[in-house]
Design a protein around this motif. Structure first.
Motif, PDB file in Angstrom:
ATOM      1  N   GLY A   4       7.110   9.147  -9.473  1.00  0.00           N
ATOM      2  CA  GLY A   4       7.589   8.843 -10.851  1.00  0.00           C
ATOM      3  C   GLY A   4       6.323   8.700 -11.755  1.00  0.00           C
ATOM      4  N   PHE A   5       5.035   8.916 -11.132  1.00  0.00           N
ATOM      5  CA  PHE A   5       3.755   8.789 -11.616  1.00  0.00           C
ATOM      6  C   PHE A   5       3.010   9.965 -11.571  1.00  0.00           C
ATOM      7  CE2 PHE A   5       5.686   4.687 -10.742  1.00  0.00           C
ATOM      8  CZ  PHE A   5       5.462   4.161 -12.003  1.00  0.00           C
ATOM      9  N   ASN A   6       3.483  11.335 -11.301  1.00  0.00           N
ATOM     10  CA  ASN A   6       2.792  12.529 -11.179  1.00  0.00           C
ATOM     11  C   ASN A   6       2.045  12.729 -10.038  1.00  0.00           C
ATOM     12  OD1 ASN A   6       3.641  13.610 -13.941  1.00  0.00           O
ATOM     13  ND2 ASN A   6       1.847  12.327 -14.845  1.00  0.00           N
ATOM     14  N   ASN A   7       2.796  11.793  -9.110  1.00  0.00           N
ATOM     15  CA  ASN A   7       2.216  11.801  -7.804  1.00  0.00           C
ATOM     16  C   ASN A   7       0.761  11.275  -7.557  1.00  0.00           C
ATOM     17  OD1 ASN A   7       4.494  13.165  -6.679  1.00  0.00           O
ATOM     18  ND2 ASN A   7       3.750  15.203  -6.864  1.00  0.00           N
ATOM     19  N   LEU A   8       0.409  10.298  -8.593  1.00  0.00           N
ATOM     20  CA  LEU A   8      -0.844   9.814  -8.819  1.00  0.00           C
ATOM     21  C   LEU A   8      -0.686   8.418  -8.177  1.00  0.00           C
ATOM     22  CD1 LEU A   8      -2.231  11.264 -11.832  1.00  0.00           C
ATOM     23  CD2 LEU A   8      -2.645  11.976  -9.378  1.00  0.00           C
ATOM     24  N   PHE A   9      -1.762   7.853  -7.642  1.00  0.00           N
ATOM     25  CA  PHE A   9      -1.906   6.237  -7.266  1.00  0.00           C
ATOM     26  C   PHE A   9      -2.601   5.756  -8.343  1.00  0.00           C
ATOM     27  CE2 PHE A   9      -1.045   7.992  -3.010  1.00  0.00           C
ATOM     28  CZ  PHE A   9      -0.146   6.824  -2.477  1.00  0.00           C
ATOM     29  N   ASN A  10      -2.100   5.711  -9.796  1.00  0.00           N
ATOM     30  CA  ASN A  10      -2.820   5.114 -10.953  1.00  0.00           C
ATOM     31  C   ASN A  10      -2.479   3.838 -11.130  1.00  0.00           C
ATOM     32  OD1 ASN A  10      -0.125   5.320 -11.847  1.00  0.00           O
ATOM     33  ND2 ASN A  10      -0.949   7.278 -13.021  1.00  0.00           N
ATOM     34  N   ARG A  11      -2.754   3.124 -12.080  1.00  0.00           N
ATOM     35  CA  ARG A  11      -2.771   1.444 -12.148  1.00  0.00           C
ATOM     36  C   ARG A  11      -1.171   1.361 -12.436  1.00  0.00           C
ATOM     37  NH1 ARG A  11      -4.955  -0.496 -17.495  1.00  0.00           N
ATOM     38  NH2 ARG A  11      -6.888  -0.707 -16.278  1.00  0.00           N
ATOM     39  N   ASP A  12      -0.386   2.055 -13.274  1.00  0.00           N
ATOM     40  CA  ASP A  12       0.954   1.858 -13.225  1.00  0.00           C
ATOM     41  C   ASP A  12       1.741   2.218 -11.976  1.00  0.00           C
ATOM     42  OD1 ASP A  12       0.750   1.235 -15.983  1.00  0.00           O
ATOM     43  OD2 ASP A  12       1.358   3.273 -16.772  1.00  0.00           O
ATOM     44  N   ALA A  13       1.477   3.167 -11.254  1.00  0.00           N
ATOM     45  CA  ALA A  13       2.089   3.474  -9.866  1.00  0.00           C
ATOM     46  C   ALA A  13       1.603   2.102  -8.876  1.00  0.00           C
ATOM     47  CB  ALA A  13       1.690   4.739  -9.412  1.00  0.00           C
ATOM     48  N   MET A  14       0.576   1.632  -8.886  1.00  0.00           N
ATOM     49  CA  MET A  14       0.106   0.656  -8.105  1.00  0.00           C
ATOM     50  C   MET A  14       0.816  -0.789  -8.311  1.00  0.00           C
ATOM     51  SD  MET A  14      -1.390   2.067  -5.736  1.00  0.00           S
ATOM     52  CE  MET A  14      -1.469   0.462  -5.002  1.00  0.00           C
ATOM     53  N   ALA A  15       1.067  -1.053  -9.792  1.00  0.00           N
ATOM     54  CA  ALA A  15       1.837  -2.035 -10.099  1.00  0.00           C
ATOM     55  C   ALA A  15       3.388  -2.033  -9.413  1.00  0.00           C
ATOM     56  CB  ALA A  15       1.990  -2.117 -11.629  1.00  0.00           C
ATOM     57  N   LYS A  16       3.957  -0.878  -9.763  1.00  0.00           N
ATOM     58  CA  LYS A  16       5.028  -0.782  -9.218  1.00  0.00           C
ATOM     59  C   LYS A  16       5.165  -0.881  -7.920  1.00  0.00           C
ATOM     60  CE  LYS A  16       9.745   0.485  -9.356  1.00  0.00           C
ATOM     61  NZ  LYS A  16      10.672  -0.426 -10.133  1.00  0.00           N
ATOM     62  N   ILE A  17       4.429  -0.373  -6.809  1.00  0.00           N
ATOM     63  CA  ILE A  17       4.230  -0.327  -5.606  1.00  0.00           C
ATOM     64  C   ILE A  17       4.028  -1.699  -5.096  1.00  0.00           C
ATOM     65  CG2 ILE A  17       2.561   0.007  -3.596  1.00  0.00           C
ATOM     66  CD1 ILE A  17       2.325   3.015  -4.942  1.00  0.00           C
ATOM     67  N   MET A  18       3.182  -2.643  -5.733  1.00  0.00           N
ATOM     68  CA  MET A  18       3.132  -4.008  -5.536  1.00  0.00           C
ATOM     69  C   MET A  18       4.283  -4.679  -5.627  1.00  0.00           C
ATOM     70  SD  MET A  18      -0.065  -4.778  -4.340  1.00  0.00           S
ATOM     71  CE  MET A  18      -0.096  -6.523  -4.640  1.00  0.00           C
ATOM     72  N   SER A  19       5.172  -4.331  -6.580  1.00  0.00           N
ATOM     73  CA  SER A  19       6.349  -5.154  -7.045  1.00  0.00           C
ATOM     74  C   SER A  19       7.487  -4.921  -5.547  1.00  0.00           C
ATOM     75  CB  SER A  19       7.026  -4.810  -8.177  1.00  0.00           C
ATOM     76  OG  SER A  19       8.318  -5.047  -8.467  1.00  0.00           O
ATOM     77  N   GLU A  20       7.499  -3.443  -5.500  1.00  0.00           N
ATOM     78  CA  GLU A  20       8.385  -3.034  -4.384  1.00  0.00           C
ATOM     79  C   GLU A  20       7.884  -3.794  -3.094  1.00  0.00           C
ATOM     80  OE1 GLU A  20      11.210  -1.136  -4.883  1.00  0.00           O
ATOM     81  OE2 GLU A  20      10.705  -1.602  -6.671  1.00  0.00           O
ATOM     82  N   ARG A  21       6.936  -3.696  -2.854  1.00  0.00           N
ATOM     83  CA  ARG A  21       6.348  -4.301  -1.369  1.00  0.00           C
ATOM     84  C   ARG A  21       6.698  -5.927  -1.239  1.00  0.00           C
ATOM     85  NH1 ARG A  21       6.746  -2.971   2.209  1.00  0.00           N
ATOM     86  NH2 ARG A  21       4.900  -4.074   3.450  1.00  0.00           N
ATOM     87  N   TYR A  22       6.361  -6.528  -2.374  1.00  0.00           N
ATOM     88  CA  TYR A  22       6.948  -7.976  -2.651  1.00  0.00           C
ATOM     89  C   TYR A  22       8.124  -8.073  -2.336  1.00  0.00           C
ATOM     90  CZ  TYR A  22       7.354 -12.505  -4.672  1.00  0.00           C
ATOM     91  OH  TYR A  22       7.848 -13.709  -5.036  1.00  0.00           O
ATOM     92  N   LYS A  23       8.874  -7.158  -3.028  1.00  0.00           N
ATOM     93  CA  LYS A  23      10.514  -7.425  -2.937  1.00  0.00           C
ATOM     94  C   LYS A  23      11.183  -7.045  -1.391  1.00  0.00           C
ATOM     95  CE  LYS A  23      11.723  -4.827  -6.340  1.00  0.00           C
ATOM     96  NZ  LYS A  23      12.426  -4.123  -7.359  1.00  0.00           N
ATOM     97  N   ASP A  24      10.448  -6.244  -0.981  1.00  0.00           N
ATOM     98  CA  ASP A  24      10.867  -6.089   0.507  1.00  0.00           C
ATOM     99  C   ASP A  24      10.473  -6.883   1.407  1.00  0.00           C
ATOM    100  OD1 ASP A  24      11.675  -3.757   2.536  1.00  0.00           O
ATOM    101  OD2 ASP A  24       9.507  -4.366   3.122  1.00  0.00           O
ATOM    102  N   SER A  25       9.400  -7.449   1.499  1.00  0.00           N
ATOM    103  CA  SER A  25       8.855  -8.659   2.380  1.00  0.00           C
ATOM    104  C   SER A  25       9.768  -9.860   1.923  1.00  0.00           C
ATOM    105  CB  SER A  25       7.277  -8.845   2.093  1.00  0.00           C
ATOM    106  OG  SER A  25       6.585  -8.059   2.649  1.00  0.00           O
ATOM    107  N   ALA A  26      10.018 -10.130   0.705  1.00  0.00           N
ATOM    108  CA  ALA A  26      10.843 -11.470   0.402  1.00  0.00           C
ATOM    109  C   ALA A  26      12.372 -11.187   0.867  1.00  0.00           C
ATOM    110  CB  ALA A  26      10.813 -11.589  -1.087  1.00  0.00           C
ATOM    111  N   ALA A  27      12.622 -10.291   1.099  1.00  0.00           N
ATOM    112  CA  ALA A  27      14.009 -10.004   1.549  1.00  0.00           C
ATOM    113  C   ALA A  27      14.025  -9.719   2.927  1.00  0.00           C
ATOM    114  CB  ALA A  27      14.691  -8.671   0.646  1.00  0.00           C
ATOM    115  N   THR A  28      13.271  -9.411   3.584  1.00  0.00           N
ATOM    116  CA  THR A  28      13.190  -9.382   5.187  1.00  0.00           C
ATOM    117  C   THR A  28      12.510  -9.998   6.119  1.00  0.00           C
ATOM    118  OG1 THR A  28      11.563  -7.596   5.126  1.00  0.00           O
ATOM    119  CG2 THR A  28      13.837  -6.696   4.554  1.00  0.00           C
TER     120      THR A  28
END
Length: 422
Positions: free
Chosen positions: A229-253
């Protein structure tokens, strides 16, 4: 009582009830005690650590291949923009780790070892860490000192200034040899909630199988998918989203999920993917290809990944200007502010308890959006007694505190942060 026995007794960190969690209404303290017991048992289950009888140390810097000029733990010039390794350098070349070499959860340290910027066997020193960070990535001297102090001070030995970049190698890092060091065992970077933490970009949470250091291809596939969703780049916006997703996954499992004050390190490390890892750093492009190379992630042709030793891509250039404590603090705020999450942890599944306040940087369980507060938090997390799980506080013995302040006070002078005097 002899001095060695006394040293070992006073050095063991005490487990204290975390007051703003254990005393909260509705918290089941029996679950908290069970969580603590499970955590302590897991900490004992780390697999045996390989022993390489050959400890070469970092290879020397020889003219004209001096990189930023950082050497013997001293500041370099901060002038980058050149190829790493420098073409023709006879001492810094790729060599895959052998079965007796230690590697851990930090791709940057693994890469440094694979190119002999730190000792290839994975037992490194404070000075090697300072040189490698500056000469490979142009990490600013102040940030290099901060990261090295966290690593050596919390997971290594303050006397020898040695540290394992992976598993517990106390017999080789400690001044006491096979006996424990000042903080007990010297668990290396693998040691959970010291440097390594939950919500890693490429490793499993420690709770699952007690393995927080092995590359997890499934997690990396999920992380990489977010960049679509970020032109296949690990840019700032992508990393913010990734950090959020990793948090949600760990918190849920993860029933032992913990995301405390040291989570600032996680956001800082996330910024490295677009500030340090691209060729030319923040002036470059954080493509999947270059990030995969540093993480040892080889596409398998069917959408997944296999692990290979971490490598610096061909024709890769170091960031032109230093990345400092102030810079990383600003990036932590930029990432966190997009998806602000509560700090704290789980006491079982679906039972999250937010922490209270910690200085000015954490108020009511939320991280401050003031970069100065975050910069000062980098200092606080290694100079104060900081929660290292939901139910324990790491109390720093005076000699460890002296080590930390001795390293950090000079580089935080003039920062506006209140400094400890010991």
């Amino acid at each position: 009582m002899n001095h060695l026995t006394l040293l070992r007794m006073i050095a063991v960190p005490s487990a204290l009830a975390f007051p703003f969690v254990a005393n909260l209404p509705g918290v089941n303290n029996e679950m908290l005690e069970a969580r603590r017991a499970h955590y302590n048992e897991n900490q004992k289950r780390q697999t045996s650590c390989p022993v390489n009888p050959n400890h070469p140390g970092a290879h020397k810097y020889v003219a004209p291949y001096l990189y930023t000029g950082a050497n013997h733990g001293l500041p370099g010039s901060g002038i980058g923009g050149f190829d790493v390794p420098i073409p023709g350098d006879p001492n810094h070349y790729f060599e895959a780790p052998g079965s007796l070499d230690i590697r851990g959860p930090c791709p940057g340290l693994n890469t440094a070892a694979n190119y002999h910027f730190i000792s290839h066997d994975g037992i490194t020193t404070f000075a090697e860490l300072l040189d490698a960070q500056q000469n490979i990535f142009n990490v600013g001297y102040d940030l290099a000192v901060t990261l090295a102090a966290i690593g050596v001070g919390l997971t290594g030995d303050i006397v020898t200034e040695k540290m394992s970049i992976g598993c517990d190698a106390t017999s080789r890092t400690s001044a006491l040899g096979g006996l424990q060091g000042v903080l007990g065992k010297e668990g290396g970077i693998n040691d959970h909630n010291k440097f390594e933490q939950d919500t890693s970009l490429s490793r499993t949470d420690f709770f699952f199988h007690s393995d927080d250091h092995t590359f997890n291809a499934s997690i990396w596939k999920e992380v990489t998918a977010v960049t679509s969703g970020f032109n296949n780049l690990f840019n700032r916006d992508a990393m913010a989203k990734i950090m959020s997703e990793r948090y949600k996954d760990s918190a849920a499992t993860n029933p032992n999920f913990y995301f405390g004050p040291k989570s600032v390190i996680l956001y800082g490390a996330a910024s490295f993917l677009y500030e340090l890892i691209p060729s030319l750093g923040n002036q470059g492009i954080p493509t999947r290809e270059v990030v995969n190379s540093f993480f040892g992630a080889k596409p398998d042709g069917s959408g997944g990944f296999t692990f290979v030793p971490e490598k610096i891509p061909d024709s890769w250039d170091i960031r032109p200007t230093p990345f400092t404590n102030a810079d990383v603090a600003a990036e932590v705020v930029a990432l966190y502010s997009q998806f602000p999450v509560p700090l704290g942890g789980n006491v079982g599944i679906n039972n999250f308890n937010a922490m209270g306040s910690f200085g000015t940087a954490i108020q009511n369980g939320k991280l401050s959006l003031n970069p100065k507060d975050v910069k000062c938090l980098l200092y606080q997390i290694v100079t104060e007694n900081v929660p290292d799980s939901l139910s324990t506080v790491l109390e720093l013995p005076l000699n460890v505190l002296n080590f930390m302040t001795g390293k950090l006070n000079p580089v935080f002078a003039g920062s506006g942060c209140p400094l400890k005097l010991t």
